[in-house]
Design a protein around this motif. Structure first.
Motif, mmCIF file in Angstrom:
data_model
loop_
_atom_site.group_PDB
_atom_site.id
_atom_site.type_symbol
_atom_site.label_atom_id
_atom_site.label_comp_id
_atom_site.label_asym_id
_atom_site.label_seq_id
_atom_site.Cartn_x
_atom_site.Cartn_y
_atom_site.Cartn_z
ATOM 1 N N PRO A 74 -12.457 22.043 54.259
ATOM 2 C CA PRO A 74 -13.142 21.457 55.413
ATOM 3 C C PRO A 74 -13.281 22.473 56.547
ATOM 4 N N GLY A 75 -14.486 22.605 57.041
ATOM 5 C CA GLY A 75 -14.734 23.529 58.150
ATOM 6 C C GLY A 75 -14.817 24.981 57.728
ATOM 7 N N MET A 76 -14.711 25.288 56.426
ATOM 8 C CA MET A 76 -14.741 26.655 55.930
ATOM 9 C C MET A 76 -16.094 26.943 55.287
ATOM 10 N N PRO A 77 -16.982 27.659 55.946
ATOM 11 C CA PRO A 77 -18.312 27.913 55.386
ATOM 12 C C PRO A 77 -18.253 28.854 54.191
ATOM 13 N N ASP A 78 -19.243 28.729 53.323
ATOM 14 C CA ASP A 78 -19.330 29.607 52.153
ATOM 15 C C ASP A 78 -19.345 31.078 52.571
ATOM 16 N N GLU A 79 -20.062 31.363 53.651
ATOM 17 C CA GLU A 79 -20.233 32.748 54.083
ATOM 18 C C GLU A 79 -18.893 33.410 54.366
ATOM 19 N N ALA A 80 -17.969 32.689 55.003
ATOM 20 C CA ALA A 80 -16.663 33.259 55.336
ATOM 21 C C ALA A 80 -15.896 33.630 54.076
ATOM 22 N N VAL A 81 -15.964 32.771 53.071
ATOM 23 C CA VAL A 81 -15.250 33.044 51.820
ATOM 24 C C VAL A 81 -15.878 34.230 51.095
ATOM 25 N N ILE A 82 -17.208 34.302 51.106
ATOM 26 C CA ILE A 82 -17.893 35.431 50.468
ATOM 27 C C ILE A 82 -17.493 36.743 51.141
ATOM 28 N N VAL A 83 -17.453 36.741 52.478
ATOM 29 C CA VAL A 83 -17.069 37.944 53.217
ATOM 30 C C VAL A 83 -15.632 38.330 52.883
ATOM 31 N N LEU A 84 -14.741 37.342 52.798
ATOM 32 C CA LEU A 84 -13.341 37.625 52.471
ATOM 33 C C LEU A 84 -13.225 38.225 51.070
ATOM 34 N N ARG A 85 -13.883 37.602 50.101
ATOM 35 C CA ARG A 85 -13.792 38.100 48.730
ATOM 36 C C ARG A 85 -14.401 39.501 48.623
ATOM 37 N N THR A 86 -15.528 39.713 49.277
ATOM 38 C CA THR A 86 -16.160 41.035 49.238
ATOM 39 C C THR A 86 -15.264 42.097 49.865
ATOM 40 N N SER A 87 -14.653 41.768 51.000
ATOM 41 C CA SER A 87 -13.752 42.715 51.664
ATOM 42 C C SER A 87 -12.586 43.080 50.754
ATOM 43 N N TYR A 88 -12.029 42.058 50.104
ATOM 44 C CA TYR A 88 -10.900 42.302 49.209
ATOM 45 C C TYR A 88 -11.318 43.183 48.027
ATOM 46 N N ASN A 89 -12.474 42.915 47.455
ATOM 47 C CA ASN A 89 -12.948 43.720 46.327
ATOM 48 C C ASN A 89 -13.154 45.179 46.731
ATOM 49 N N LYS A 90 -13.666 45.400 47.947
ATOM 50 C CA LYS A 90 -13.888 46.773 48.405
ATOM 51 C C LYS A 90 -12.570 47.494 48.656
ATOM 52 N N VAL A 91 -11.604 46.762 49.200
ATOM 53 C CA VAL A 91 -10.299 47.386 49.425
ATOM 54 C C VAL A 91 -9.652 47.738 48.087
ATOM 55 N N ARG A 92 -9.816 46.874 47.097
ATOM 56 C CA ARG A 92 -9.296 47.182 45.760
ATOM 57 C C ARG A 92 -9.981 48.434 45.212
#
Length: 737
Positions: free
Chosen positions: A325-343
């Motif tokens: 609730p209250g968590m937009p798709d865009e925020a999750v995509i940005v989080l996952r992308t950031s994590y993948n780049k750090v990996r």
């Protein structure tokens, strides 16, 4: 803190090696001559070696030889001229001013000539006290020349034997600075840091990093690489590729903070990136010690914690057909992308470990590739010097400042009530007065504090120690410290230099402790004169801003075009892309350095500081977006709709190029404030969305490409608006000044 100021790394750095090399050469040569001759002869040879050592820098062998030979010949000529003129008081004054002017004009050839300029002025100040006959003057100059040539031969021999070691040390320094860069990136995920301040900090580090990477290129890529250089070349290229990957990790940090502030995921990312920085430091430390590097950092705790959060978000989406609730798709995509780049960054650091262990053919250098455009090119053309002989030239104005300041210093020295030594006042002026106000201000503080501490320490040593051999030991330590810290902490160099000269005087003239107080007063007088003349014919940094801003915009456009051509061609030859990226980052670093220096100037000489900060950051972000697009296409190569992606790249690059052209026009001819919105209207046309079809949406990278293209265009919009504001403020500032 600079990596070389850490005792753990200092002893392996090229700074310590340089200091030790200089001390062994200068002191060893002096003792060798003293064993077979008199002390005055030995000291003359010592001064010749000492002046030559000022140009003993970590450069390619051919460049080192040319620069040191130029120093020997120039300083010998200055010694002879000043020694011949010394008996004629008025002629000596004229020649001191003339030599000061001509030596300072050499700065027109770039900062690499600063040590040469100082060497010429240094020997000028030491020779002005000589009152020799003509035969004595020629003999004195011959001894000086012999000392310089002897040190030149010694330095070249050592540099030849240690040529690979120097490359390792310079490469390690670039790795240390890249690790520092990553550490700054980590703090973007720290909720307690200010994003704007952190961006400014990151761009400042970019100045340092660009300089160290260029030094690494100059040593490692110059000439034909040998088999023993294979590992160094591998590590260098892996470092550059890692740097590009780190550039691509830029994301919407504000969005992440807004939606994940109450979770632990940002702290985990912060810790993960800090570990990566420390891991890279371990590679740099291994390179300084001539060893292969092996990973000893574990990332599993952070990996598992972040993946758990991502899994929870995915589960919530599956059960509720929406995210938390209250968590937009865009925020999750940005989080996952950031994590993948750090990996990906972590994986590339692992590849760096492997690159440091053994050579793997083929080398990453393309066969017959011309690396000259990537290397520093130094040309000493007489026409450039002649063209700078006018008041519009900042170098000409600097040379006039130095000549006038030294003239006043000589006049003041003649009228002091105590037995002053004019050369110390002149030497202080030479050390403090630099081409920019910022450098002068910094040198003044370091010189005053360093001389005070150095005099106090020398007085204490002379009070407690009387054995000449023990004093010679302290002199050796001071001689090591002078070149070791000159480029990393000049205050320490000022302390050591004061001790070095005072100990030399005491060895030549025992029980001459009374000269210490005179040196302190002379230093204060010289500092006052240098400070006063820093306001005479000044070259304020704001004068160079229009040219630097235009160069950034032009280099930005060339970089965008090179990226488009590379991505559309799908070719592996990315030399042009790398060259355009290097030139763009060099331009951004040059503008950033100018801004940093301007902040040290008087408040009424500071122009559009906030606007410049934002302009620099926004141009820096363009590099991040472009790097992200390049790596995105590489990561999502499977099923890539090439024709459509090429169309997007063509249209986006054209749009951004037009924006940069508009930015240049607005910089030259800014609109009135009330019409700015109409002149710099943002362009939010969704090119990727307009081209997208069902077959494109199946491609895994489509949404990411959409988002990154929007971010690129948005930052290009900001550059346009910022250029209009800069142009308007510059116009107002010129009218006011």
């Amino acid at each position: 803190m600079h990596y070389a100021l850490n005792p753990r790394t200092f002893l392996f750095s090229h700074y310590f090696y340089s200091g030790l090399r200089v001390a062994v050469g200068v002191i060893g040569l002096t003792l060798a001559v003293f064993a077979y001759s008199s002390l005055p002869v030995a000291m003359t040879v010592c001064i010749g070696a000492l002046c030559t050592s000022l140009m003993d820098l970590p450069n390619p062998l051919r460049h080192k030889f040319n620069e040191m030979l130029a120093s020997v010949l120039l300083c010998t000529a200055v010694t002879l001229i000043i020694s011949l003129c010394a008996p004629v008081h008025w002629l000596l004054g004229v020649m001191l001013v003339l030599v000061s002017f001509l030596a300072s004009m050499m700065v027109v050839y770039g900062r690499r000539t600063l040590p040469l300029q100082f060497a010429a002025l240094f020997i000028m100040t030491l020779s002005m006290e000589n009152e020799l006959t003509v035969p004595q003057a020629f003999l004195h100059s011959a001894l000086f020349l012999a000392g310089g040539l002897a040190y030149l031969a010694y330095a070249m021999l050592v540099a030849w034997f240690l040529r690979r070691r120097i490359k390792q040390q310079v490469l390690a320094e670039a790795l240390f600075e890249l690790a520092r860069y990553i550490e700054i990136k980590a703090d973007f995920y720290d909720m307690h840091t200010n994003l704007h301040a952190q961006f400014n900090k990151l761009v400042r580090q970019q100045i340092v990093l660009a300089d160290k990477q260029q030094a690494s290129r100059d040593l490692i890529l110059r000439g034909t690489p040998g088999a023993r250089d294979a590992v160094l070349i591998q590590v260098h290229y892996s470092m550059i590729d890692l740097y590009e990957t780190i550039l691509s990790t830029h994301t919407d940090y504000a969005l992440l903070r807004r939606h994940f502030a109450d979770t632990d995921v940002l702290n985990r990312l912060h810790e993960l990136i800090r570990k990566a920085a420390h891991d890279l430091e371990s590679i740099a430390f291994a390179v300084t010690r001539k060893r292969a590097s092996y990973a000893d950092v574990s990332y599993e705790t952070e990996f598992q914690a972040i993946e758990t959060v991502l899994q929870q978000l995915q589960t919530a989406h599956a059960h509720e057909d929406r995210l938390m609730p209250g968590m937009p798709d865009e925020a999750v995509i940005v989080l996952r992308t950031s994590y993948n780049k750090v990996r990906e960054v972590v994986d590339m650091i692992g590849q760096l470990h492997l690159a440091s262990q053994t050579a793997v053919a083929p080398l990453p250098v393309l066969p017959h590739a011309d690396m000259t455009p990537f290397l520093t090119q130094q040309k000493y053309e007489l026409g450039l010097l002649i063209a700078s002989l006018n008041l519009r030239s900042s170098v000409f104005r600097f040379a006039l400042r130095v000549a006038m300041a030294i003239s006043v210093g000589l006049l003041v020295a003649e009228h002091l009530p105590y037995a002053s030594h004019g050369y110390w006042i002149v030497l202080t002026i030479v050390i403090i007065l630099k081409p920019s106000y910022s450098m002068t201000k910094q040198r003044r503080g370091d010189r005053l504090l360093g001389t005070t501490i150095g005099c106090a320490l020398t007085a204490l040593i002379l009070h407690l120690v009387h054995a000449p051999l023990a004093l010679l030991g302290f002199l050796f330590l001071a001689t090591v410290a002078v070149p070791s810290f000159v480029y990393i902490k000049y205050r320490y160099t000022a302390i050591a230099a004061s001790m070095q000269i005072l100990l030399q005087i005491n060895l030549m003239i025992p029980n001459s402790t009374g000269v210490i107080g005179e040196r302190l007063l002379d230093t204060l007088i010289g500092a006052v004169i240098a400070t006063a003349f820093s306001f005479v014919l000044p070259s304020w940094e704001y004068r160079a801003l229009p040219r630097l801003i235009k160069s950034v915009l032009q280099a930005n456009r060339r970089y965008i075009e090179a990226t488009r051509d590379l991505l559309q061609s799908g070719g592996r030859d990315d030399l042009l892309y790398r060259l355009c990226r290097k030139r763009f980052m060099d331009c951004v670093a040059g503008l950033s350095a100018t801004l940093v220096r301007m902040l040290d100037e008087p408040a009424n000489k500071q122009y559009a500081v906030e606007e410049l900060n934002l302009f620099i950051v926004e141009n820096y972000l363009v590099v991040s977006h472009v790097a992200a697009i390049r790596l995105l296409l590489r990561r999502h190569a499977e099923g890539l709709p090439k024709e459509s992606v090429d169309a997007i790249l063509q249209q986006v690059s054209a749009r951004v190029g037009n924006m940069l052209d508009q930015a240049q026009r607005l910089l030259d001819d800014p609109p009135p404030l009330q019409s700015e919105a109409a002149e710099t209207k943002p362009l939010h046309d969704d090119v990727a969305g307009r081209i997208a079809g069902p077959e494109h949406l199946a491609w895994s990278g489509w949404q990411l490409l959409q988002r990154r293209c929007k971010m690129l265009q948005a930052d290009a919009d900001k550059i346009v608006a910022r250029s209009a504001a800069l142009g308007r403020e510059l116009r107002v500032f010129r009218q006011r000044v």
